[in-house]
Design a protein around this motif. Structure first.
Motif, PDB file in Angstrom:
ATOM      1  N   LEU A  22       0.810  -1.264   0.156  1.00 58.42           N
ATOM      2  CA  LEU A  22       0.041  -0.051  -0.004  1.00 58.42           C
ATOM      3  C   LEU A  22       0.885   1.349   0.175  1.00 58.42           C
ATOM      4  CD1 LEU A  22      -2.794  -0.939   2.688  1.00 58.42           C
ATOM      5  CD2 LEU A  22      -3.083  -0.712   0.060  1.00 58.42           C
ATOM      6  N   ALA A  23       1.872   1.363   0.761  1.00 58.16           N
ATOM      7  CA  ALA A  23       2.794   2.409   0.849  1.00 58.16           C
ATOM      8  C   ALA A  23       3.628   2.805  -0.453  1.00 58.16           C
ATOM      9  CB  ALA A  23       3.687   2.173   1.992  1.00 58.16           C
ATOM     10  N   ILE A  24       4.041   1.602  -0.867  1.00 62.97           N
ATOM     11  CA  ILE A  24       4.786   1.866  -2.037  1.00 62.97           C
ATOM     12  C   ILE A  24       3.913   2.418  -3.365  1.00 62.97           C
ATOM     13  CG2 ILE A  24       5.888   0.650  -4.078  1.00 62.97           C
ATOM     14  CD1 ILE A  24       7.435  -0.987  -1.850  1.00 62.97           C
ATOM     15  N   LEU A  25       2.587   1.722  -3.461  1.00 61.00           N
ATOM     16  CA  LEU A  25       1.771   2.260  -4.698  1.00 61.00           C
ATOM     17  C   LEU A  25       1.170   3.808  -4.342  1.00 61.00           C
ATOM     18  CD1 LEU A  25      -0.070  -1.064  -5.147  1.00 61.00           C
ATOM     19  CD2 LEU A  25       1.430   0.230  -6.751  1.00 61.00           C
ATOM     20  N   ALA A  26       1.117   4.145  -2.982  1.00 59.39           N
ATOM     21  CA  ALA A  26       0.757   5.548  -2.576  1.00 59.39           C
ATOM     22  C   ALA A  26       1.860   6.542  -3.035  1.00 59.39           C
ATOM     23  CB  ALA A  26       0.342   5.657  -1.178  1.00 59.39           C
ATOM     24  N   THR A  27       3.076   6.189  -2.606  1.00 65.34           N
ATOM     25  CA  THR A  27       4.428   7.107  -3.129  1.00 65.34           C
ATOM     26  C   THR A  27       4.522   7.272  -4.708  1.00 65.34           C
ATOM     27  OG1 THR A  27       5.908   5.358  -2.976  1.00 65.34           O
ATOM     28  CG2 THR A  27       5.564   6.574  -1.137  1.00 65.34           C
ATOM     29  N   LEU A  28       4.130   6.109  -5.470  1.00 66.34           N
ATOM     30  CA  LEU A  28       4.304   6.102  -6.897  1.00 66.34           C
ATOM     31  C   LEU A  28       3.073   6.962  -7.472  1.00 66.34           C
ATOM     32  CD1 LEU A  28       5.062   2.385  -7.882  1.00 66.34           C
ATOM     33  CD2 LEU A  28       6.499   4.132  -7.669  1.00 66.34           C
ATOM     34  N   PHE A  29       2.003   7.147  -6.814  1.00 69.79           N
ATOM     35  CA  PHE A  29       0.934   7.750  -7.388  1.00 69.79           C
ATOM     36  C   PHE A  29       0.970   9.208  -6.805  1.00 69.79           C
ATOM     37  CE2 PHE A  29      -0.440   3.923  -9.190  1.00 69.79           C
ATOM     38  CZ  PHE A  29      -1.069   4.264 -10.182  1.00 69.79           C
ATOM     39  N   GLY A  30       1.901   9.473  -5.819  1.00 66.44           N
ATOM     40  CA  GLY A  30       2.074  10.898  -5.493  1.00 66.44           C
ATOM     41  C   GLY A  30       1.256  11.136  -4.053  1.00 66.44           C
ATOM     42  N   ASP A  31       0.687  10.185  -3.508  1.00 66.36           N
ATOM     43  CA  ASP A  31      -0.177  10.270  -2.482  1.00 66.36           C
ATOM     44  C   ASP A  31       0.529  10.292  -1.115  1.00 66.36           C
ATOM     45  OD1 ASP A  31      -2.264  10.533  -0.540  1.00 66.36           O
ATOM     46  OD2 ASP A  31      -3.432   8.949  -1.294  1.00 66.36           O
ATOM     47  N   LEU A  32       1.346  11.225  -0.956  1.00 61.74           N
ATOM     48  CA  LEU A  32       2.245  11.382   0.088  1.00 61.74           C
ATOM     49  C   LEU A  32       1.676  11.108   1.615  1.00 61.74           C
ATOM     50  CD1 LEU A  32       5.113  13.428  -1.266  1.00 61.74           C
ATOM     51  CD2 LEU A  32       4.870  11.223  -1.350  1.00 61.74           C
ATOM     52  N   THR A  33       0.324  11.695   1.579  1.00 66.54           N
ATOM     53  CA  THR A  33      -0.247  11.833   2.778  1.00 66.54           C
ATOM     54  C   THR A  33      -0.520  10.246   3.069  1.00 66.54           C
ATOM     55  OG1 THR A  33      -1.040  13.788   2.533  1.00 66.54           O
ATOM     56  CG2 THR A  33      -2.114  12.601   4.010  1.00 66.54           C
ATOM     57  N   ALA A  34      -1.075   9.704   2.344  1.00 65.90           N
ATOM     58  CA  ALA A  34      -1.465   8.018   2.594  1.00 65.90           C
ATOM     59  C   ALA A  34      -0.211   7.349   2.936  1.00 65.90           C
ATOM     60  CB  ALA A  34      -2.162   7.652   1.284  1.00 65.90           C
ATOM     61  N   ALA A  35       0.659   7.484   1.902  1.00 69.94           N
ATOM     62  CA  ALA A  35       2.291   6.989   2.170  1.00 69.94           C
ATOM     63  C   ALA A  35       2.902   7.007   3.586  1.00 69.94           C
ATOM     64  CB  ALA A  35       3.200   7.342   1.146  1.00 69.94           C
ATOM     65  N   ARG A  36       2.722   8.407   4.313  1.00 69.90           N
ATOM     66  CA  ARG A  36       3.334   8.599   5.489  1.00 69.90           C
ATOM     67  C   ARG A  36       2.365   7.850   6.556  1.00 69.90           C
ATOM     68  NH1 ARG A  36       2.727  12.378   9.766  1.00 69.90           N
ATOM     69  NH2 ARG A  36       4.803  12.853  10.604  1.00 69.90           N
ATOM     70  N   ALA A  37       0.874   7.818   6.437  1.00 71.92           N
ATOM     71  CA  ALA A  37       0.290   7.266   7.323  1.00 71.92           C
ATOM     72  C   ALA A  37       0.577   5.632   7.251  1.00 71.92           C
ATOM     73  CB  ALA A  37      -1.226   7.229   6.723  1.00 71.92           C
ATOM     74  N   HIS A  38       0.800   5.094   6.280  1.00 70.88           N
ATOM     75  CA  HIS A  38       1.095   3.693   6.178  1.00 70.88           C
ATOM     76  C   HIS A  38       2.629   3.495   6.690  1.00 70.88           C
ATOM     77  CE1 HIS A  38      -2.186   2.842   3.764  1.00 70.88           C
ATOM     78  NE2 HIS A  38      -1.897   3.378   2.513  1.00 70.88           N
ATOM     79  N   MET A  39       3.328   4.449   6.340  1.00 67.09           N
ATOM     80  CA  MET A  39       4.777   4.229   7.142  1.00 67.09           C
ATOM     81  C   MET A  39       4.923   4.246   8.590  1.00 67.09           C
ATOM     82  SD  MET A  39       6.847   6.053   3.959  1.00 67.09           S
ATOM     83  CE  MET A  39       8.646   5.721   4.571  1.00 67.09           C
ATOM     84  N   ILE A  40       3.895   5.097   9.143  1.00 69.56           N
ATOM     85  CA  ILE A  40       3.951   5.419  10.411  1.00 69.56           C
ATOM     86  C   ILE A  40       3.403   4.037  11.055  1.00 69.56           C
ATOM     87  CG2 ILE A  40       2.773   6.648  12.521  1.00 69.56           C
ATOM     88  CD1 ILE A  40       2.820   9.227  10.807  1.00 69.56           C
TER      89      ILE A  40
END
Length: 488
Positions: free
Chosen positions: A227-245
């Motif tokens: 989920l986090a990798i795909l969020a970063t690829l599509f530029g959704d850094l807010t979602a990516a940060r939530a997944h990474m936390i």
């Protein structure tokens, strides 16, 4: 005579005893009245494929039976010697059972039982469809991480196969990943079907995490990384940060650094995510702590400074900490190439120990723009690292890295460079063209023309690239295309 036959005795009236009637019933009902996807079904199917059983929702609080095999990380002092001892060994080993073979075998075993459908969100999904989607997912994953083909991780590649039948969140994440990857390849935002898979994945994942011990399942970490990798690829850094936390908390509960050090493949994926996040956003990494030791990852008796003209030039040109990183990176790529020439693979824990050290130092080192060569080479090595993750059909956008690296390379004055400097500059430009630049950019073409050597062909250029940093069997194809575009 078939082994499944059983004989019973009957009395004069032709009636069997109570015990014999129980035996008859057990044979008649064999394979029936089983809940598909239950712990027993999955365990039996997994046992037939010689794979460990997956942890179901019922037993998620227990230690995962599919926990990846572990091995201790090498001490830094022993790293280079251990790497050298691996030379040529892997090429002679028997190949492992392939991922596809494990999928097909599991599919055949399940089809031979009581049914051919599984339930995903109260809809019937054919087991064959699940297997087919998992195979597409694995193919996309292998293509996205070509570096893994050069590394021998101890964890079996087919360990996640039973998860598709036992873990709802993972099953939905597979459908989400393949659909999202197709969207990315076609250059479009998430389609409605991709969003449905995403919502189902998150809903099932939250439910799983709400259960006792849900965070202990390896499939949980795997799903969140996806989920986090795909969020970063599509530029959704807010979602990516939530997944990474969320991942940080889970990894902390599972032992933190000690947990990751025993799982080099998972560690590699997390640090790959760290790299993607950092070069997209410009933020510091989540999992890669600031180094406390800036010395070489190779600390054995062979860890002496390279005396080639290029290495000496780099040592005089840039910050001493960065020069050490550069030389470590050179050694690592040369070792990977040496193994590949012998049809072998580098040992995973050694690879992760060195690569992780290189990446951490690159992400935490920051130089001002006026420290031209130090920052330019740091950004160039980060751009080079991004080429180890790729999706077919379209370049991945790394906004922060692209803008900063372009500005740094535009300040080059290639016409006044020495031979060694021209080689390093050519590497910087070509790595940029394969990763974060477009070869058609006018400034790039002009700088490349100033750097090019008259009469040079691709083979000559490739030789120069290998003297800097280059993994031939991974980067030759994209490098050749970029070179042709720059020189046409």
């Amino acid at each position: 005579m078939p082994n499944d036959f059983a004989f019973i005795s009957v009395g004069d009236p032709g009636k069997s005893s109570d015990a014999d009637r129980l035996l008859i019933r057990s044979h008649v009902m064999r394979g029936r009245n089983k809940r598909l996807g239950s712990r027993r079904c999955v365990r039996e199917a997994a046992r037939r494929t010689d794979a460990p059983p997956a942890t179901s929702a019922i037993t998620r609080g227990r230690k995962s039976a599919l926990r990846e095999s572990t091995g201790s990380s090498p001490e830094p002092a022993d790293t280079e010697l251990a790497v050298q001892e691996q030379d040529g060994r892997k090429g002679n080993e028997q190949p492992r059972k392939g991922f596809a073979a494990a999928c097909i075998q599991l599919d055949q075993q399940i089809r031979s039982r009581s049914g051919v459908f599984a339930s995903l969100d109260n809809t019937e999904t054919g087991y064959g469809e699940l297997i087919s989607e998992l195979l597409k997912y694995d193919s996309a994953n292998a293509a996205a991480f070509p570096i893994k083909q050069s590394i021998e991780f101890d964890e079996p590649e087919n360990a996640c196969v039973p998860w598709i039948f036992s873990n709802m969140a993972f099953a939905h994440s597979v459908f989400f990943a393949t659909s999202a990857t197709n969207d990315f390849r076609l250059g479009r935002p998430f389609t409605s079907s991709t969003l449905i898979y995403l919502k189902r994945t998150i809903r099932c994942l939250n439910k799983q995490l709400g259960e006792d011990g849900g965070h202990l399942d390896d499939s949980t970490t795997y799903t969140i990384v996806t989920l986090a990798i795909l969020a970063t690829l599509f530029g959704d850094l807010t979602a990516a940060r939530a997944h990474m936390i969320g991942l940080q908390r889970i990894i902390g509960l599972r032992g933190g650094e000690s947990y990751l050090s025993e799982r080099p493949k998972q560690y590699f994926m997390l640090e790959r995510l760290d790299l993607t996040w950092s070069v997209q956003s410009g933020a510091l990494p989540h999992y890669s702590h600031e180094p406390v030791d800036w010395r070489s990852a190779f600390t054995g008796p062979r860890a002496v400074f390279d005396t080639t003209s290029l290495a000496l030039m780099v040592a005089e040109l840039v910050d001493s900490r960065l020069a050490t990183v550069f030389q470590d990176f050179q050694r690592l790529t040369k070792l990977i190439n040496a193994h590949a020439e012998k049809d072998g693979r580098l040992k995973g824990d050694i690879f992760q120990h060195v690569l992780g050290s290189i990446q951490r130092r690159l992400l935490w080192l920051r130089f001002p723009q006026d420290d031209g060569w130090s920052e330019r080479l740091r950004l160039g090595m980060l751009a080079y690292l991004t080429t180890t993750f790729q999706l077919s059909g379209r370049k991945i956008s790394y906004d922060y890295l692209s803008a900063r690296y372009r500005l740094s390379c535009q300040m080059l004055e290639a016409s006044t460079l020495s031979t060694s400097m021209r080689t390093l500059t050519a590497w910087l430009l070509l790595v940029g063209a394969t990763s974060v630049f477009e070869p058609s950019e006018p400034w790039l073409r002009a700088t490349w023309n100033d750097t090019a050597i008259a009469g040079e062909n691709w083979e000559d250029a490739q030789h120069r690239l290998e003297s800097v940093l280059w993994i031939s069997h991974i980067q030759d194809e994209t490098g050749r295309r970029a070179y042709a575009a720059l020189t046409q």
